[in-house]
Design a protein around this motif. Structure first.
Motif, mmCIF file in Angstrom:
data_model
loop_
_atom_site.group_PDB
_atom_site.id
_atom_site.type_symbol
_atom_site.label_atom_id
_atom_site.label_comp_id
_atom_site.label_asym_id
_atom_site.label_seq_id
_atom_site.Cartn_x
_atom_site.Cartn_y
_atom_site.Cartn_z
ATOM 1 N N PRO A 24 31.973 45.270 34.469
ATOM 2 C CA PRO A 24 32.431 43.877 34.559
ATOM 3 C C PRO A 24 33.944 43.844 34.785
ATOM 4 O O PRO A 24 34.684 44.677 34.248
ATOM 5 N N THR A 25 34.397 42.882 35.583
ATOM 6 C CA THR A 25 35.829 42.772 35.839
ATOM 7 C C THR A 25 36.392 41.603 35.052
ATOM 8 O O THR A 25 35.916 40.472 35.180
ATOM 9 N N PRO A 26 37.403 41.852 34.219
ATOM 10 C CA PRO A 26 38.019 40.766 33.449
ATOM 11 C C PRO A 26 38.660 39.738 34.384
ATOM 12 O O PRO A 26 38.960 40.030 35.537
ATOM 13 N N SER A 27 38.873 38.534 33.878
ATOM 14 C CA SER A 27 39.504 37.474 34.666
ATOM 15 C C SER A 27 40.956 37.311 34.261
ATOM 16 O O SER A 27 41.312 37.420 33.080
ATOM 17 N N HIS A 28 41.798 37.049 35.253
ATOM 18 C CA HIS A 28 43.228 36.834 35.034
ATOM 19 C C HIS A 28 43.688 35.634 35.845
ATOM 20 O O HIS A 28 42.983 35.167 36.749
ATOM 21 N N SER A 29 44.874 35.149 35.538
ATOM 22 C CA SER A 29 45.374 33.951 36.216
ATOM 23 C C SER A 29 45.605 34.189 37.701
ATOM 24 O O SER A 29 45.505 33.260 38.512
ATOM 25 N N SER A 30 45.927 35.402 38.067
ATOM 26 C CA SER A 30 46.007 35.762 39.489
ATOM 27 C C SER A 30 45.559 37.212 39.633
ATOM 28 O O SER A 30 45.874 38.052 38.787
ATOM 29 N N GLU A 31 44.794 37.473 40.696
ATOM 30 C CA GLU A 31 44.203 38.798 40.887
ATOM 31 C C GLU A 31 44.278 39.221 42.341
ATOM 32 O O GLU A 31 44.098 38.419 43.256
ATOM 33 N N LEU A 32 44.519 40.506 42.543
ATOM 34 C CA LEU A 32 44.370 41.140 43.853
ATOM 35 C C LEU A 32 43.331 42.245 43.722
ATOM 36 O O LEU A 32 43.502 43.156 42.901
ATOM 37 N N HIS A 33 42.263 42.155 44.475
ATOM 38 C CA HIS A 33 41.261 43.213 44.525
ATOM 39 C C HIS A 33 41.538 43.995 45.807
ATOM 40 O O HIS A 33 41.242 43.521 46.915
ATOM 41 N N LEU A 34 42.146 45.155 45.656
ATOM 42 C CA LEU A 34 42.681 45.884 46.801
ATOM 43 C C LEU A 34 41.789 47.050 47.198
ATOM 44 O O LEU A 34 41.319 47.810 46.350
ATOM 45 N N ILE A 35 41.597 47.181 48.498
ATOM 46 C CA ILE A 35 40.749 48.232 49.037
ATOM 47 C C ILE A 35 41.521 48.998 50.109
ATOM 48 O O ILE A 35 42.430 48.470 50.740
ATOM 49 N N ARG A 36 41.142 50.235 50.308
ATOM 50 C CA ARG A 36 41.780 51.053 51.341
ATOM 51 C C ARG A 36 41.184 50.759 52.709
ATOM 52 O O ARG A 36 41.896 50.774 53.709
ATOM 53 N N CYS A 37 39.890 50.494 52.750
ATOM 54 C CA CYS A 37 39.192 50.318 54.020
ATOM 55 C C CYS A 37 38.301 49.082 53.965
ATOM 56 O O CYS A 37 37.753 48.739 52.920
ATOM 57 N N ASN A 38 38.137 48.453 55.095
ATOM 58 C CA ASN A 38 37.422 47.183 55.145
ATOM 59 C C ASN A 38 35.967 47.263 54.687
ATOM 60 O O ASN A 38 35.407 46.267 54.236
ATOM 61 N N TYR A 39 35.341 48.433 54.825
ATOM 62 C CA TYR A 39 33.914 48.512 54.499
ATOM 63 C C TYR A 39 33.630 48.189 53.033
ATOM 64 O O TYR A 39 32.497 47.851 52.669
ATOM 65 N N GLN A 40 34.646 48.266 52.165
ATOM 66 C CA GLN A 40 34.443 48.005 50.739
ATOM 67 C C GLN A 40 34.391 46.515 50.409
ATOM 68 O O GLN A 40 33.895 46.125 49.358
ATOM 69 N N ALA A 41 34.916 45.695 51.297
ATOM 70 C CA ALA A 41 35.147 44.294 50.955
ATOM 71 C C ALA A 41 33.862 43.545 50.631
ATOM 72 O O ALA A 41 33.815 42.738 49.689
ATOM 73 N N TYR A 42 32.814 43.780 51.400
ATOM 74 C CA TYR A 42 31.585 42.992 51.222
ATOM 75 C C TYR A 42 30.978 43.190 49.835
ATOM 76 O O TYR A 42 30.573 42.221 49.180
ATOM 77 N N SER A 43 30.889 44.434 49.383
ATOM 78 C CA SER A 43 30.271 44.689 48.079
ATOM 79 C C SER A 43 31.097 44.067 46.950
ATOM 80 O O SER A 43 30.534 43.571 45.956
ATOM 81 N N ILE A 44 32.417 44.082 47.087
ATOM 82 C CA ILE A 44 33.269 43.454 46.065
ATOM 83 C C ILE A 44 33.078 41.946 46.092
ATOM 84 O O ILE A 44 32.994 41.291 45.044
ATOM 85 N N ALA A 45 32.980 41.384 47.295
ATOM 86 C CA ALA A 45 32.742 39.948 47.424
ATOM 87 C C ALA A 45 31.414 39.559 46.776
ATOM 88 O O ALA A 45 31.318 38.536 46.077
ATOM 89 N N MET A 46 30.375 40.359 46.989
ATOM 90 C CA MET A 46 29.072 40.075 46.387
ATOM 91 C C MET A 46 29.163 40.096 44.864
ATOM 92 O O MET A 46 28.560 39.260 44.180
ATOM 93 N N LYS A 47 29.918 41.037 44.337
ATOM 94 C CA LYS A 47 30.046 41.164 42.887
ATOM 95 C C LYS A 47 30.796 39.969 42.296
ATOM 96 O O LYS A 47 30.392 39.386 41.283
ATOM 97 N N LEU A 48 31.898 39.581 42.931
ATOM 98 C CA LEU A 48 32.663 38.427 42.453
ATOM 99 C C LEU A 48 31.841 37.155 42.569
ATOM 100 O O LEU A 48 31.886 36.290 41.691
ATOM 101 N N ALA A 49 31.081 37.044 43.669
ATOM 102 C CA ALA A 49 30.246 35.857 43.861
ATOM 103 C C ALA A 49 29.182 35.759 42.770
ATOM 104 O O ALA A 49 28.950 34.682 42.198
ATOM 105 N N ALA A 50 28.533 36.873 42.482
ATOM 106 C CA ALA A 50 27.495 36.882 41.452
ATOM 107 C C ALA A 50 28.060 36.539 40.073
ATOM 108 O O ALA A 50 27.363 35.982 39.217
ATOM 109 N N ASP A 51 29.345 36.867 39.869
ATOM 110 C CA ASP A 51 30.007 36.565 38.600
ATOM 111 C C ASP A 51 30.503 35.126 38.536
ATOM 112 O O ASP A 51 31.120 34.723 37.546
#
Length: 539
Positions: A304-331
């Motif tokens: 689980p990812t804690p919540s903060h007043s401002s967040e940057l979810h940083l990735i090295r390569c674009n292929y990671q973005a979708y799975s992170i987006a799905m996780k944040l959306a589900a949360d």
């Protein structure tokens, strides 16, 4: 060679050390020396940074946005003004050129590197797209006949014998229609030796200059009375476009080191320095904040990812973005950046949540429902067009309590059932799994979700989301209370780390940039697959 008659200053500003604030202080000093804003050119690398710089100069010099834009902006904008503000080539004109000369099948092709392989900035340098090849040649100042040095050569499908022909055809075509591309903005200045029209030159983000930009800088600096550069060579991460930390390091000038980071917790700064140390690089000593408690943590990708007043979810390569987006959306979290919530999606979720809470629906919210749900769910005939429904809504919809009742205009039993169902997306004409996750993650919100307000004062727009998914390259210059640094890398990147050298050093600088975006908390995320070998987190 250094011109001793020119006053030259080189400012080192580590992450969060206030380079822009220092630059504005020096700008004020020039104004006190009887220079005017018409005498000072201030340039930076990225458009977002130029926007911030414009805003600061407006405040410092108390002048209008129009006055500022003449001498403050990206190096491209300044070059184009000096060249006569020539018009950029349009996408349709690029298509017309490709069709006329028979290059269409070689420009957009399935063999090019996809945007999931690297960060978006790198993808263009490796894509094999002929326009990207041309831009790379200009950025790196590589002669056309040495096109084979382009890092994406293996992805070019145009026959080798025709590549120099493409370059000549493209240049002749631009000349014929009287258009330029972005690389021409700088090249025109170099080819015609167009000098800067101010005695003072200030350059921020100097470490990001490409070879082409640096040649423009060399042309301009020789004719100036004062030259000030600011940057951090350890944040030089655009080597694939011809950038190099050596431009900053080798420029001889009076050196000023900003000694305090107003952003970084001390532990995060020590960690960032350790990333560099692994590759034999050393950062200047600066002090950082000590008031932060436990500013660093490890997380696995599925934690689980804690919540903060401002967040940057940083990735090295674009292929990671979708799975992170799905996780944040589900949360049930709002986020911008890669795969972030669009304006249409925001209106849709606000309509759904508002209705479930018994609140009145605005016209914008009704239009959002009309965009996603079939027209017959609004009492329209099944053969009606979406445009008919939108027109009817605009002409007839009145926001009042009675409009929410079943059987009133546009609010049918079918629509109500969909809005109140376990999955409000079931009846949408939608096969977008991410949209489904976004809506279902947020549908039970206790208040309609909102984005951060846009600040348009002075014509500048602030980011709309406090939580964003970005590549590390895309986050350069930004900061957040918490940074979630995903360490997954591709096989190609991993191969470059095996033998220490410039490529592995360049990679370390990327991760240094990522780690130093954090103001309070840095989470090191271990992803599935290969991960960059980050230092151990110490207490």
């Amino acid at each position: 060679m250094c011109n001793s008659t020119i006053k030259r200053v080189k400012v080192y500003g580590g992450p969060g050390c206030g380079k822009t604030t220092n630059e504005m202080s020096m700008y004020s000093t020039f104004l006190a020396k009887d220079y005017t804003p018409e005498d000072i050119t201030a340039i930076t690398f990225r458009l977002s940074s130029a926007t911030d710089l414009n805003k600061k100069v407006m405040q410092t010099a108390n002048i209008s946005k129009k006055e500022v834009s003449k001498h403050v902006g990206t190096i491209h904008s300044i070059c184009n003004r000096l060249s006569g503000n020539q018009k950029l080539i349009k996408p349709k004109e690029l298509d017309d050129f490709a069709q006329e000369f028979g290059y269409t099948e070689y420009i957009e092709n399935k063999k090019t590197v996809t945007k999931t392989t690297y960060g978006e900035e790198e993808t263009k340098a490796y894509s094999g797209n002929l326009y990207d090849l041309y831009t790379w040649l200009r950025n790196t100042q590589t002669p056309a006949e040495k096109w084979f040095m382009y890092p994406g050569t293996e992805n070019i499908i145009l026959p080798e014998r025709k590549i120099t022909d493409f370059i000549k055809d493209y240049e002749r075509y631009k000349e014929k229609i009287g258009r330029i591309d972005f690389s021409d903005m700088l090249q025109n200045v170099l080819d015609n030796k167009i000098q800067l029209d101010t005695p003072v030159l200030m350059v921020d983000e100097f470490q990001d200059l490409t070879a082409q930009m640096y040649k423009v800088f060399e042309l301009w600096e020789s004719a100036c009375e004062y030259v000030v550069i600011a940057g951090d060579p350890l944040q030089s991460i655009y080597g694939f476009w011809g950038g190099s930390p050596d431009y900053y390091k080798n420029w001889k000038a009076e050196e000023v080191v900003l000694k305090k980071s107003y952003r970084l917790p001390a532990q995060v700064w020590d960690y960032a320095k350790e990333i560099l140390r692994y590759e034999g690089m050393t950062a200047p000593e600066i002090t950082a904040k000590n008031e932060c408690t436990s500013p660093m943590s490890y997380l696995d990708w599925d934690d689980p990812t804690p919540s903060h007043s401002s967040e940057l979810h940083l990735i090295r390569c674009n292929y990671q973005a979708y799975s992170i987006a799905m996780k944040l959306a589900a949360d049930g979290k709002l986020f911008g950046g890669l795969f972030g919530w669009s304006s249409a999606e925001m209106n849709l979720i606000n309509a759904i949540v508002s209705y479930r809470l018994g609140k009145q629906l605005s016209l914008d919210q009704m239009l959002a429902l009309a965009e996603y749900y079939p027209v017959e769910m609004f009492g329209m005939k099944s053969k009606s067009k979406k445009e008919d429904l939108i027109t009817a809504l605009g002409n007839n919809y009145i926001v009042k309590a009675s409009s929410l009742q079943v059987g009133s205009v546009f609010i049918t039993q079918k629509l109500v059932s969909a809005l109140l169902s376990e999955d409000p997306t079931t009846h949408m004409k939608n096969d977008n799994k991410l949209l489904t996750a976004k809506i279902n993650g947020m549908k039970s919100a206790s208040v309609p979700p909102t984005r951060a307000a846009k600040n348009t004062k002075g014509g500048f727009i602030e980011p709309c989301f406090s939580r964003n998914i970005l590549t590390i390259h895309g986050a350069k210059g930004l900061e957040a209370e918490a940074v979630f640094l995903h360490t997954s890398i591709t096989k190609n990147i991993y191969k470059n780390l095996v033998i220490p050298g410039e490529e592995s050093a360049a990679e370390a600088r990327v991760w240094y940039v990522g780690a130093t975006r954090a103001k309070e908390k840095l989470y090191i995320i271990k992803d599935a697959g290969k991960n960059y070998p980050m230092p151990e987190v110490t207490a």
